[in-house]
Design a protein around this motif. Structure first.
Motif, mmCIF file in Angstrom:
data_model
loop_
_atom_site.group_PDB
_atom_site.id
_atom_site.type_symbol
_atom_site.label_atom_id
_atom_site.label_comp_id
_atom_site.label_asym_id
_atom_site.label_seq_id
_atom_site.Cartn_x
_atom_site.Cartn_y
_atom_site.Cartn_z
ATOM 1 N N ASN A 50 0.718 -1.187 0.127
ATOM 2 C CA ASN A 50 -0.316 -0.430 -0.222
ATOM 3 C C ASN A 50 0.917 1.608 -0.239
ATOM 4 N N GLY A 51 0.422 2.404 -0.397
ATOM 5 C CA GLY A 51 0.892 3.519 -1.000
ATOM 6 C C GLY A 51 0.920 4.761 0.840
ATOM 7 N N VAL A 52 1.550 5.885 0.732
ATOM 8 C CA VAL A 52 2.144 6.408 1.706
ATOM 9 C C VAL A 52 0.632 7.940 1.344
ATOM 10 N N PRO A 53 -0.411 8.306 0.756
ATOM 11 C CA PRO A 53 -0.927 9.731 0.898
ATOM 12 C C PRO A 53 0.073 11.367 1.014
ATOM 13 N N HIS A 54 -0.318 11.623 0.087
ATOM 14 C CA HIS A 54 0.536 12.999 -0.084
ATOM 15 C C HIS A 54 2.286 12.798 -0.798
ATOM 16 N N LYS A 55 2.628 11.660 -0.194
ATOM 17 C CA LYS A 55 3.739 10.703 -0.336
ATOM 18 C C LYS A 55 4.321 11.794 -1.829
ATOM 19 N N ALA A 56 3.562 11.301 -2.781
ATOM 20 C CA ALA A 56 4.093 12.159 -4.415
ATOM 21 C C ALA A 56 4.662 13.715 -4.424
ATOM 22 N N GLN A 61 6.425 18.071 -5.207
ATOM 23 C CA GLN A 61 6.638 19.333 -4.710
ATOM 24 C C GLN A 61 8.014 19.947 -4.178
ATOM 25 N N LEU A 62 8.749 19.374 -3.986
ATOM 26 C CA LEU A 62 9.797 18.940 -2.878
ATOM 27 C C LEU A 62 11.006 19.154 -4.317
ATOM 28 N N THR A 63 10.769 19.006 -5.310
ATOM 29 C CA THR A 63 12.100 18.752 -6.178
ATOM 30 C C THR A 63 11.867 20.094 -7.069
ATOM 31 N N ALA A 64 10.194 20.284 -7.179
ATOM 32 C CA ALA A 64 9.827 21.707 -8.239
ATOM 33 C C ALA A 64 10.707 23.286 -6.715
ATOM 34 N N TYR A 65 10.386 23.124 -5.704
ATOM 35 C CA TYR A 65 11.031 24.123 -4.559
ATOM 36 C C TYR A 65 12.363 24.238 -5.156
ATOM 37 N N TRP A 66 13.424 22.634 -4.538
ATOM 38 C CA TRP A 66 15.044 22.185 -5.042
ATOM 39 C C TRP A 66 15.379 23.068 -6.184
ATOM 40 N N PHE A 67 14.395 22.927 -7.315
ATOM 41 C CA PHE A 67 14.778 23.565 -8.783
ATOM 42 C C PHE A 67 15.052 25.540 -8.667
ATOM 43 N N ARG A 68 13.604 25.554 -7.791
ATOM 44 C CA ARG A 68 13.565 27.747 -8.006
ATOM 45 C C ARG A 68 14.232 27.649 -7.284
ATOM 46 N N VAL A 69 14.816 27.739 -6.252
ATOM 47 C CA VAL A 69 16.037 27.376 -5.406
ATOM 48 C C VAL A 69 17.855 27.439 -6.057
ATOM 49 N N ARG A 103 -6.942 14.723 -15.076
ATOM 50 C CA ARG A 103 -5.503 15.869 -15.178
ATOM 51 C C ARG A 103 -5.944 15.820 -13.687
ATOM 52 N N SER A 104 -6.741 15.865 -12.327
ATOM 53 C CA SER A 104 -7.189 15.965 -11.079
ATOM 54 C C SER A 104 -6.571 14.860 -10.460
ATOM 55 N N LEU A 105 -6.406 13.891 -11.207
ATOM 56 C CA LEU A 105 -5.236 12.509 -10.916
ATOM 57 C C LEU A 105 -4.478 13.636 -10.335
ATOM 58 N N LEU A 106 -3.713 13.724 -11.063
ATOM 59 C CA LEU A 106 -2.244 13.925 -11.977
ATOM 60 C C LEU A 106 -1.781 15.299 -11.137
ATOM 61 N N ARG A 107 -3.044 16.060 -10.531
ATOM 62 C CA ARG A 107 -2.192 17.466 -9.938
ATOM 63 C C ARG A 107 -1.527 17.512 -8.310
ATOM 64 N N GLY A 108 -0.474 18.556 -8.523
ATOM 65 C CA GLY A 108 0.216 17.880 -7.478
ATOM 66 C C GLY A 108 1.749 16.685 -7.262
ATOM 67 N N ARG A 109 1.505 16.330 -8.268
ATOM 68 C CA ARG A 109 2.187 14.764 -8.598
ATOM 69 C C ARG A 109 2.860 14.934 -10.135
ATOM 70 N N CYS A 110 2.811 15.050 -10.888
ATOM 71 C CA CYS A 110 3.409 15.132 -11.821
ATOM 72 C C CYS A 110 4.298 16.752 -12.720
ATOM 73 N N LEU A 325 0.118 23.536 -3.123
ATOM 74 C CA LEU A 325 -0.934 22.584 -4.052
ATOM 75 C C LEU A 325 -1.598 23.517 -4.337
ATOM 76 N N ALA A 326 -2.204 24.600 -3.731
ATOM 77 C CA ALA A 326 -2.600 26.279 -4.257
ATOM 78 C C ALA A 326 -2.685 26.405 -5.298
ATOM 79 N N ALA A 327 -1.094 26.585 -4.966
ATOM 80 C CA ALA A 327 -0.490 27.069 -6.493
ATOM 81 C C ALA A 327 -0.348 27.030 -7.582
ATOM 82 N N LEU A 328 -1.065 25.277 -8.121
ATOM 83 C CA LEU A 328 -0.446 25.384 -9.101
ATOM 84 C C LEU A 328 -2.001 25.804 -10.014
ATOM 85 N N GLU A 329 -1.713 25.535 -11.667
ATOM 86 C CA GLU A 329 -2.834 26.496 -11.539
ATOM 87 C C GLU A 329 -3.782 25.471 -12.154
#
Ligand code: ATP
Ligand code: MG
Length: 329
Positions: A50-56, A61-69, A103-110, A325-329
């Motif tokens: 089984n999986g871990v909610p929010h992990k993806a 989003q952490l990878t995206a944060y680091w790319f920005r920094v 598209r909504s399933l992919l939101r935040g995780r792609c 997540l809220a900042a994603l278009e």
């Protein structure tokens, strides 16, 4: 939010499945790929049932944060050419044949990423001597085949001095590559010379080493200011065949690709608790399930692990995951 452990998108072609991610191609947009994280989790090299909610979302989003920094001007010391990353956008392209539900399933995780020719090495950087490197150091007196106490090429730097204890800080961060094993196999620690051979082009090999060290150094400083030690981490680079650039790809500086320790609990000479997975590993060991296939985590272990991943995200970025997540278009 329920955990998602497998993702099929019938309108796109699945081109690869890793331990955690699925990769899709969009015929209408051949220079990019859709890089999708699932909530799958692995421990001791085995993926749990089984999986871990929010992990993806945390990994993406952490990878995206680091790319920005890391792509801010001046973020990497001593770099003349700017860092290129594979990130194109945090949503699938408009041409991708996806339903609104998908598209909504992919939101935040792609991530829509540049399609690269990946170099066949893992660019590991270590600031501390832990894991397989400490095991090799103490058993064989080498690290990735390099003798302890040897000086580095024509410089007089000793990369691995003798007498280090478990988890001790190294005099300076070191690049210690490994092979990239196929699914199910173990990566093998290799020398820089062997990595350069596998990479094929000496200029690419030198650029990978230089970027890996510069990115680790900048990130480790950033994290330490937030109470987290990045003991070591693994990067993957690829070649953009259209531009000839060496590009930072995959996930970066996440709990899955790095050892994160709490700075205020750090003490050399013993094992450190890894910030997020230790809880799960301890449970597996306690239950005699270490390394077993087909393990299902009970709800409280899932919940506690999810909380820990989210907590790491929030400590490093200073923001709740919901804001990203809220900042994603
Ligand atoms: P682990 O990370 O646990 O070792 P894994 O590497 O098998 O598992 P995932 O992280 O699940 O796999 O999947 C990511 C895969 O995508 C890796 O094989 C990685 O090399 C590849 N990859 C990453 N970025 C790109 C890119 N921009 N273009 C092509 N392939 C990529
Ligand atoms: Mg990976």
């Amino acid at each position: 939010m329920a955990a998602v452990t497998s993702i099929d998108l019938p309108g796109l072609t699945k081109i690869a499945t890793g331990k955690v991610r699925e990769m899709f191609a969009d015929e209408a947009d051949p220079s990019s790929l859709l890089f999708v994280a699932t909530d799958r989790i692995s421990a001791y090299d085995v993926v749990l049932e089984n999986g871990v909610p929010h992990k993806a979302a945390v990994l993406t989003q952490l990878t995206a944060y680091w790319f920005r920094v890391l792509t801010q001007p001046g973020a990497l010391a001593g770099q003349t050419a700017p860092l290129c990353t594979h990130l194109l956008s945090l949503a699938p392209g408009p041409t991708a044949r996806l339903s609104d539900t998908e598209r909504s399933l992919l939101r935040g995780r792609c991530m829509r990423v540049r399609r690269l020719r990946m170099f066949p090495v893992e660019a590991i950087v270590r600031g501390y001597l832990a894991g397989s490197a400490f095991a090799e150091y103490s058993k064989q007196g080498t690290v990735h085949g390099e003798p302890v106490g040897a000086t580095d090429g024509n410089s007089s730097t000793v990369r691995f001095p003798p007498g280090l204890v478990r988890c001790q800080k190294l005099p300076a961060p070191v690049y210690t590559p490994s092979t990239k094993a196929e699914l199910g196999a173990h990566d093998e620690n290799i020398s820089r010379a062997r990595a350069a051979e596998l990479i094929g082009n000496p200029a690419h090999a030198a650029r990978i080493e230089e970027l890996a060290l510069a990115v680790y150094t900048a990130a480790a400083e950033h994290a330490l200011a937030r109470g987290i030690i990045i003991a070591d981490t693994k990067f993957e680079f690829g070649l953009d065949e259209a531009t000839g650039e060496v590009v930072l790809a995959d996930e970066v500086l996440t709990p899955d690709s790095s050892r994160f320790w709490l700075a205020d609990q750090y003490e050399a000479g013993r094992e450190q608790d890894s910030l997020d997975k230790q809880f799960l590993r301890n449970w597996l060991v306690r239950e005699g399930l270490k390394g077993k296939e087909g393990v299902i985590m009970p709800a409280d272990i899932v919940e506690q692990t999810s909380k820990r991943y989210t907590d790491v995200y929030e400590r490093l970025t200073g923001q709740p995951l919901e804001s990203a997540l809220a900042a994603l278009e």
